[in-house]
Design a protein around this motif. Structure first.
Motif, PDB file in Angstrom:
ATOM      1  N   GLN A 213       0.852  -1.119   0.003  1.00 49.63           N
ATOM      2  CA  GLN A 213      -0.235   0.065  -0.033  1.00 49.63           C
ATOM      3  C   GLN A 213       0.787   1.222  -0.042  1.00 49.63           C
ATOM      4  N   ALA A 214       1.993   1.262   0.809  1.00 50.37           N
ATOM      5  CA  ALA A 214       2.856   2.556   0.675  1.00 50.37           C
ATOM      6  C   ALA A 214       3.448   2.656  -0.538  1.00 50.37           C
ATOM      7  N   LYS A 215       3.838   1.484  -1.473  1.00 51.33           N
ATOM      8  CA  LYS A 215       4.377   1.839  -2.784  1.00 51.33           C
ATOM      9  C   LYS A 215       3.105   2.249  -3.801  1.00 51.33           C
ATOM     10  N   MET A 216       2.113   1.745  -3.700  1.00 49.51           N
ATOM     11  CA  MET A 216       0.947   2.117  -4.164  1.00 49.51           C
ATOM     12  C   MET A 216       0.593   3.613  -4.267  1.00 49.51           C
ATOM     13  N   ASN A 217       1.433   4.281  -3.415  1.00 47.19           N
ATOM     14  CA  ASN A 217       0.835   5.712  -3.055  1.00 47.19           C
ATOM     15  C   ASN A 217       1.285   6.497  -4.214  1.00 47.19           C
ATOM     16  N   ILE A 218       2.476   5.911  -4.953  1.00 47.08           N
ATOM     17  CA  ILE A 218       2.897   6.584  -6.193  1.00 47.08           C
ATOM     18  C   ILE A 218       1.809   6.600  -7.226  1.00 47.08           C
ATOM     19  N   VAL A 219       1.033   5.844  -7.300  1.00 48.24           N
ATOM     20  CA  VAL A 219      -0.044   5.701  -8.356  1.00 48.24           C
ATOM     21  C   VAL A 219      -1.234   6.555  -7.948  1.00 48.24           C
ATOM     22  N   ARG A 220      -1.519   6.668  -6.528  1.00 51.48           N
ATOM     23  CA  ARG A 220      -2.738   7.459  -5.918  1.00 51.48           C
ATOM     24  C   ARG A 220      -2.133   9.051  -6.362  1.00 51.48           C
ATOM     25  N   ASN A 221      -0.867   9.558  -6.401  1.00 54.91           N
ATOM     26  CA  ASN A 221      -0.525  10.756  -6.335  1.00 54.91           C
ATOM     27  C   ASN A 221      -0.153  11.221  -7.624  1.00 54.91           C
ATOM     28  N   LEU A 222      -0.482  10.412  -8.844  1.00 53.54           N
ATOM     29  CA  LEU A 222      -0.346  11.008 -10.168  1.00 53.54           C
ATOM     30  C   LEU A 222      -1.575  12.099 -10.291  1.00 53.54           C
ATOM     31  N   LYS A 223      -0.977  13.105 -11.074  1.00 51.56           N
ATOM     32  CA  LYS A 223      -2.090  14.097 -11.534  1.00 51.56           C
ATOM     33  C   LYS A 223      -3.137  13.622 -12.339  1.00 51.56           C
ATOM     34  N   LYS A 224      -4.030  14.361 -12.528  1.00 53.35           N
ATOM     35  CA  LYS A 224      -5.304  14.131 -12.997  1.00 53.35           C
ATOM     36  C   LYS A 224      -4.765  13.157 -14.629  1.00 53.35           C
ATOM     37  N   ASN A 225      -3.769  13.604 -15.454  1.00 50.84           N
ATOM     38  CA  ASN A 225      -3.632  13.072 -16.671  1.00 50.84           C
ATOM     39  C   ASN A 225      -2.285  12.225 -16.527  1.00 50.84           C
ATOM     40  N   GLY A 226      -1.687  12.171 -15.357  1.00 59.05           N
ATOM     41  CA  GLY A 226      -0.792  11.499 -15.328  1.00 59.05           C
ATOM     42  C   GLY A 226      -0.428   9.988 -15.758  1.00 59.05           C
ATOM     43  N   VAL A 227       0.655   9.386 -16.097  1.00 62.28           N
ATOM     44  CA  VAL A 227       0.979   8.200 -16.544  1.00 62.28           C
ATOM     45  C   VAL A 227       1.512   7.262 -15.980  1.00 62.28           C
ATOM     46  N   MET A 228       1.186   6.016 -15.587  1.00 66.63           N
ATOM     47  CA  MET A 228       1.809   4.998 -14.767  1.00 66.63           C
ATOM     48  C   MET A 228       2.481   4.056 -15.763  1.00 66.63           C
ATOM     49  N   VAL A 229       3.572   3.837 -15.789  1.00 67.17           N
ATOM     50  CA  VAL A 229       4.391   2.732 -16.390  1.00 67.17           C
ATOM     51  C   VAL A 229       4.922   1.806 -15.420  1.00 67.17           C
ATOM     52  N   TYR A 230       4.625   0.415 -15.897  1.00 66.26           N
ATOM     53  CA  TYR A 230       4.867  -0.525 -14.813  1.00 66.26           C
ATOM     54  C   TYR A 230       5.161  -1.756 -15.756  1.00 66.26           C
ATOM     55  N   ASN A 231       6.042  -2.746 -15.038  1.00 68.08           N
ATOM     56  CA  ASN A 231       6.125  -4.214 -15.191  1.00 68.08           C
ATOM     57  C   ASN A 231       5.048  -4.931 -15.188  1.00 68.08           C
ATOM     58  N   ARG A 232       4.245  -5.483 -16.509  1.00 66.63           N
ATOM     59  CA  ARG A 232       3.155  -6.389 -16.373  1.00 66.63           C
ATOM     60  C   ARG A 232       3.351  -7.713 -15.834  1.00 66.63           C
ATOM     61  N   LYS A 233       4.593  -8.173 -15.744  1.00 70.55           N
ATOM     62  CA  LYS A 233       4.529  -9.380 -14.992  1.00 70.55           C
ATOM     63  C   LYS A 233       4.381  -9.353 -13.533  1.00 70.55           C
ATOM     64  N   TYR A 234       4.279  -8.131 -12.922  1.00 72.90           N
ATOM     65  CA  TYR A 234       3.865  -8.213 -11.346  1.00 72.90           C
ATOM     66  C   TYR A 234       2.176  -8.009 -11.634  1.00 72.90           C
ATOM     67  N   LYS A 235       1.688  -9.055 -11.452  1.00 79.40           N
ATOM     68  CA  LYS A 235       0.015  -9.022 -11.586  1.00 79.40           C
ATOM     69  C   LYS A 235      -0.538  -8.381 -10.408  1.00 79.40           C
ATOM     70  N   LYS A 236      -0.132  -8.129  -9.302  1.00 74.58           N
ATOM     71  CA  LYS A 236      -0.650  -7.491  -8.139  1.00 74.58           C
ATOM     72  C   LYS A 236      -0.596  -6.153  -8.414  1.00 74.58           C
ATOM     73  N   ILE A 237       0.457  -5.633  -8.941  1.00 72.87           N
ATOM     74  CA  ILE A 237       0.544  -4.015  -9.527  1.00 72.87           C
ATOM     75  C   ILE A 237      -0.336  -3.735 -10.686  1.00 72.87           C
ATOM     76  N   LYS A 238      -0.523  -4.429 -11.622  1.00 77.79           N
ATOM     77  CA  LYS A 238      -1.408  -4.632 -12.556  1.00 77.79           C
ATOM     78  C   LYS A 238      -2.930  -4.296 -11.919  1.00 77.79           C
ATOM     79  N   ARG A 239      -3.213  -5.286 -11.227  1.00 78.61           N
ATOM     80  CA  ARG A 239      -4.584  -5.287 -10.616  1.00 78.61           C
ATOM     81  C   ARG A 239      -4.976  -4.063 -10.252  1.00 78.61           C
ATOM     82  N   PHE A 240      -3.953  -3.417  -9.193  1.00 79.55           N
ATOM     83  CA  PHE A 240      -4.004  -2.032  -8.416  1.00 79.55           C
ATOM     84  C   PHE A 240      -4.237  -1.091  -9.667  1.00 79.55           C
ATOM     85  N   ILE A 241      -3.456  -0.742 -10.303  1.00 80.77           N
ATOM     86  CA  ILE A 241      -3.567   0.134 -11.308  1.00 80.77           C
ATOM     87  C   ILE A 241      -4.846   0.319 -12.224  1.00 80.77           C
ATOM     88  N   ASP A 242      -5.255  -0.827 -12.462  1.00 81.03           N
ATOM     89  CA  ASP A 242      -6.498  -1.042 -13.506  1.00 81.03           C
ATOM     90  C   ASP A 242      -7.764  -0.657 -12.525  1.00 81.03           C
TER      91      ASP A 242
END
Length: 446
Positions: A213-242
């Motif tokens: 949850q601490a790591k995912m704060n980087i996703v929560r703190n994107l600007k309105k049109n910010g873009v998240m780049v991530y490695n898709r092999k980490y399924k847990k990250i993909k689910r959270f971003i989706d």
């Protein structure tokens, strides 16, 4: 979740401000306050006694007569006396601290204040492995492209040190640790990269869920049109971003047509390079500049660093591999390079070493040199597999370690320091341990 204070510079003026923790980042916050909030009443609270600080910190604490000092075991007793508390990342944000002053809305951080007061672009970089190397590579790509770029984080300096570099044209590449992200509350990130995720820093966060949850704060703190780049092999990250429904670019190791040649070892480094390429493309950096920078980028010290060849033995320093997962990646990276000896162990944070033990046995490593205290756990896991061909050597210090490397590693073999543990039980930090390894490898190899 704790509520974190958002703080513009003008709101800090005439406030009673406490620096909670006075290390590298605390000193940075102090210098910022003395420059921009000259009339504020400033206090310092730290578990250390005055005599325990290094000289540069002692000098500030003793020469600034306007500072109120709250040092030693009762340092938390002062929290209720202040209107704003700037917490350093190394101090856990737990219920004990929250209870000490009753309301975390008084809390902020060096990074939060920085982000609240800049107009430039922000690229955030985090991950359980590879964030420093990736942030550094992104910085070099943008610098070669002629952009006004600043590198902030563990490999740079704390954020507030660079406040006067800000302009609408500045690009800040910010390496963000889970400690910093734990209290991040500024939707100022234009784009971000998550390199990897596996359990780490559980002694700080308490469990894997809180760390995630601490790591995912980087996703929560994107600007309105910010873009998240991530490695898709980490399924847990993909689910959270989706679920967050933010703009995103997911990449896989074999999903990019153009391959950029790199001197960096390991599949994990090549994966992270793909993420760096995607970030550069978002800012329309030319492909030729990206490729040329990657080709010439030599990486950072203490990360699969080629120390040299001495007495016919090649030494690699990967001391920053502080988890079993990252050490497994290091072993894979040296596949085909005659890896004979690996050095493991250090501060025991309760990690599981079963997979690492299996990897060591299957990779046909001949010598395993083990440090206290996690080394004992690793020793037991390897012994459970009953492989008598592996020599297990227990040591107490770095001199014994390097001597064992020279004693047991055959000519043209490789000796790898990749501890799968942190360094804090014997060293101030990983750099100190890595430097001693490098020095002794050279000195004893003469």
């Amino acid at each position: 979740m704790f509520k974190i204070l958002i703080m513009k510079i003008n709101r800090l003026k005439n406030k009673k401000i406490l620096l909670l923790g006075f290390g590298r980042e605390g000193l940075s916050s102090y210098k910022f306050l003395r420059r921009y909030v000259k009339n504020g009443l400033i206090g310092v609270a730290d578990e250390k006694r005055l005599a325990d600080f290094e000289k540069q910190y002692q000098t500030v604490l003793t020469q600034d007569k306007k500072l109120s000092l709250h040092l030693g075991k009762n340092y938390l007793d002062s929290l209720e006396d202040y209107e704003v508390i700037i917490k350093t990342p190394g101090i856990k944000l737990d219920k004990k601290i929250a209870k000490a002053y009753g309301d975390t809305s008084k809390l902020t951080s060096n990074l939060n204040i920085f982000l609240a007061n800049i107009s430039g672009k922000v690229i955030g970089v985090t991950g359980s492995k590879g964030k420093s190397t990736s942030a550094s590579l992104i910085y070099h790509i943008f610098r070669k492209a002629g952009r006004k770029v600043v590198l902030i984080g563990n490999i740079g300096r704390p954020a507030l040190d660079y406040l006067n570099w800000d302009s609408k044209h500045t690009i800040f590449v910010v390496e963000m640790s889970s400690y910093q992200l734990d209290t991040l509350n500024q939707k100022k990130i234009d784009s971000a990269l998550i390199t990897a995720f596996f359990p780490e820093h559980l002694d700080y966060h308490g469990n894997s869920h809180k760390y995630f949850q601490a790591k995912m704060n980087i996703v929560r703190n994107l600007k309105k049109n910010g873009v998240m780049v991530y490695n898709r092999k980490y399924k847990k990250i993909k689910r959270f971003i989706d679920n967050q429904r933010v703009k995103n670019i997911g990449y896989l190791y074999n999903s990019i047509g153009a391959y950029c040649h790199t001197p960096l070892l390991g599949k994990h480094n090549r994966e992270n390079i793909f993420g760096c390429i995607e970030i550069a493309k978002l800012f329309e950096v030319r492909e030729a500049i990206i490729n040329r920078t990657i080709k010439n980028f030599r990486g950072l010290p203490h990360r699969l660093e080629n120390v040299g060849k001495f007495k016919g033995i090649r030494f690699y320093n990967d001391v920053l591999s502080t988890t079993p997962e990252s050490t497994i990646e290091a072993i894979d990276a040296l596949k085909g390079k005659s890896l004979e000896t690996i050095i493991l162990g250090g501060f025991d944070r309760g990690l599981d070493y079963k997979k690492l033990a299996r990897k060591i046995v299957s990779s046909k490593v001949k010598n395993v040199i083990l440090w206290p205290h996690s080394g004992i756990k690793i020793y037991k896991e390897i012994r459970k597999l009953e492989n008598s061909e592996i020599r297990l050597v227990q040591v107490k210090n770095m001199r014994e370690t390097v001597r064992a490397c020279y004693k047991y590693t055959a000519k043209d073999g490789v000796a790898l320091l990749s501890p799968a543990s942190s360094s804090y039980d014997f060293y101030k930090n990983f750099e100190e341990k890595g430097k001693e390894f490098n020095r002794l490898a050279m000195a004893l190899g003469r």
